[in-house]
Design a protein around this motif. Sequence first.
Motif, PDB file in Angstrom:
ATOM      1  N   LEU A   1      53.045  38.280  40.047  1.00 16.38           N
ATOM      2  CA  LEU A   1      54.091  39.264  40.300  1.00 16.38           C
ATOM      3  C   LEU A   1      55.476  38.696  40.008  1.00 16.38           C
ATOM      4  CD1 LEU A   1      54.856  42.095  41.422  1.00 16.38           C
ATOM      5  CD2 LEU A   1      55.090  40.996  43.661  1.00 16.38           C
ATOM      6  N   ALA A   2      55.755  37.508  40.525  1.00 13.02           N
ATOM      7  CA  ALA A   2      57.066  36.882  40.290  1.00 13.02           C
ATOM      8  C   ALA A   2      57.302  36.661  38.804  1.00 13.02           C
ATOM      9  CB  ALA A   2      57.148  35.563  41.045  1.00 13.02           C
ATOM     10  N   THR A   3      56.287  36.194  38.090  1.00 16.03           N
ATOM     11  CA  THR A   3      56.408  35.963  36.655  1.00 16.03           C
ATOM     12  C   THR A   3      56.687  37.271  35.915  1.00 16.03           C
ATOM     13  OG1 THR A   3      54.929  34.049  36.781  1.00 16.03           O
ATOM     14  CG2 THR A   3      55.229  35.052  34.611  1.00 16.03           C
ATOM     15  N   TYR A   4      55.956  38.306  36.277  1.00 13.27           N
ATOM     16  CA  TYR A   4      56.168  39.618  35.651  1.00 13.27           C
ATOM     17  C   TYR A   4      57.593  40.111  35.890  1.00 13.27           C
ATOM     18  CZ  TYR A   4      55.907  44.656  34.883  1.00 13.27           C
ATOM     19  OH  TYR A   4      56.155  45.932  34.447  1.00 13.27           O
ATOM     20  N   LEU A   5      58.082  40.001  37.121  1.00 10.56           N
ATOM     21  CA  LEU A   5      59.412  40.513  37.463  1.00 10.56           C
ATOM     22  C   LEU A   5      60.517  39.780  36.702  1.00 10.56           C
ATOM     23  CD1 LEU A   5      58.963  40.995  41.317  1.00 10.56           C
ATOM     24  CD2 LEU A   5      59.239  42.816  39.618  1.00 10.56           C
TER      25      LEU A   5
ATOM     26  N   ALA B   1      66.438  38.247  38.328  1.00 10.08           N
ATOM     27  CA  ALA B   1      66.909  37.061  37.613  1.00 10.08           C
ATOM     28  C   ALA B   1      66.145  35.809  38.010  1.00 10.08           C
ATOM     29  CB  ALA B   1      68.402  36.862  37.874  1.00 10.08           C
ATOM     30  N   GLU B   2      65.827  35.709  39.306  1.00  8.74           N
ATOM     31  CA  GLU B   2      65.151  34.517  39.824  1.00  8.74           C
ATOM     32  C   GLU B   2      64.141  34.921  40.887  1.00  8.74           C
ATOM     33  OE1 GLU B   2      67.904  30.934  40.440  1.00  8.74           O
ATOM     34  OE2 GLU B   2      69.221  32.666  40.736  1.00  8.74           O
ATOM     35  N   ALA B   3      63.203  34.016  41.144  1.00  9.52           N
ATOM     36  CA  ALA B   3      62.202  34.289  42.172  1.00  9.52           C
ATOM     37  C   ALA B   3      61.818  33.005  42.897  1.00  9.52           C
ATOM     38  CB  ALA B   3      60.965  34.940  41.563  1.00  9.52           C
TER      39      ALA B   3
ATOM     40  N   LEU C   1      58.204  49.066  42.606  1.00  9.66           N
ATOM     41  CA  LEU C   1      59.005  49.418  43.787  1.00  9.66           C
ATOM     42  C   LEU C   1      60.065  48.365  44.113  1.00  9.66           C
ATOM     43  CD1 LEU C   1      56.152  50.893  45.995  1.00  9.66           C
ATOM     44  CD2 LEU C   1      58.145  52.143  45.139  1.00  9.66           C
ATOM     45  N   VAL C   2      60.012  47.218  43.438  1.00 11.77           N
ATOM     46  CA  VAL C   2      61.035  46.184  43.652  1.00 11.77           C
ATOM     47  C   VAL C   2      62.310  46.610  42.937  1.00 11.77           C
ATOM     48  CG1 VAL C   2      61.689  43.789  43.173  1.00 11.77           C
ATOM     49  CG2 VAL C   2      59.352  44.331  43.922  1.00 11.77           C
ATOM     50  N   GLU C   3      63.395  46.680  43.684  1.00 11.32           N
ATOM     51  CA  GLU C   3      64.668  47.058  43.081  1.00 11.32           C
ATOM     52  C   GLU C   3      65.201  45.919  42.213  1.00 11.32           C
ATOM     53  OE1 GLU C   3      67.202  48.102  46.321  1.00 11.32           O
ATOM     54  OE2 GLU C   3      66.288  50.079  46.585  1.00 11.32           O
TER      55      GLU C   3
END
Length: 229
Positions: free
Chosen positions: A33-37, A44-46, A16-18
């Motif tokens: 989650l951040a690593t997966y994204l 691009a960054e988290a 669901l994160v655009e």
Amino acid sequence: MSQIKLSPRLQAVADLVETKQKVADIGSDHAYLATYLVESGRVAEAIVGEVAKGPLDNAKKTVANSGLSTKIDCRLADGLFALKAEDRVETVVIAGMGGLLIKKILNDNRALGPFQQLVLQPNTDQDAVRSWLVANGYRISQEQLVEEQPHRYEIIVAKPGQEELSDADRIFGPILRKEAGPIFQAKWQHEQARLQLVLDRLEEANQKTNAKYQEVAAKIAQIKKELHS
């Protein structure tokens, strides 16, 4: 392609994160989650925010092992105080907490908002989260229920905007109740059964005039109306 395997709950949140330049995950659960994204190229960054050193160290370890320390910034701070205006965060994710805590996190540093997207997964008190959103310049754009036995989780996505919600919308979700899918039916049938047990115990204890009895009876009636049962 990400090497991280997410649980069904977190995978639903991630989906669901655009696609954006930068996302913040507050209370990150090892920064999975951040690593997966970032690994999957969705963002691009988290920024990962953790309120305690132990969870922060776990997050840093995940990020370092994935070779993403230059793209994921792990910070020790309480809630949204991990972020600054100059970070230009577009999407904020807060998942796996009680709804009242999510509401507090959003409220404590609301001067940073509105964000382009909020992806929220409250474990409880979803109505309080929805009430906060509509009172603070957000509209609910998407909702999803995901099953991860034995639990069913509600995910609420919001964007800047205005809307009004009825009491039923706040409790059951304006989008979820329209779709009324099988997970929605199962969730509220389970809740109805749980409340009925409470009501039966109060009745056995001759508490039918008690305010608690009336409150539980009203909740059961509301669920029955929603489920048309």
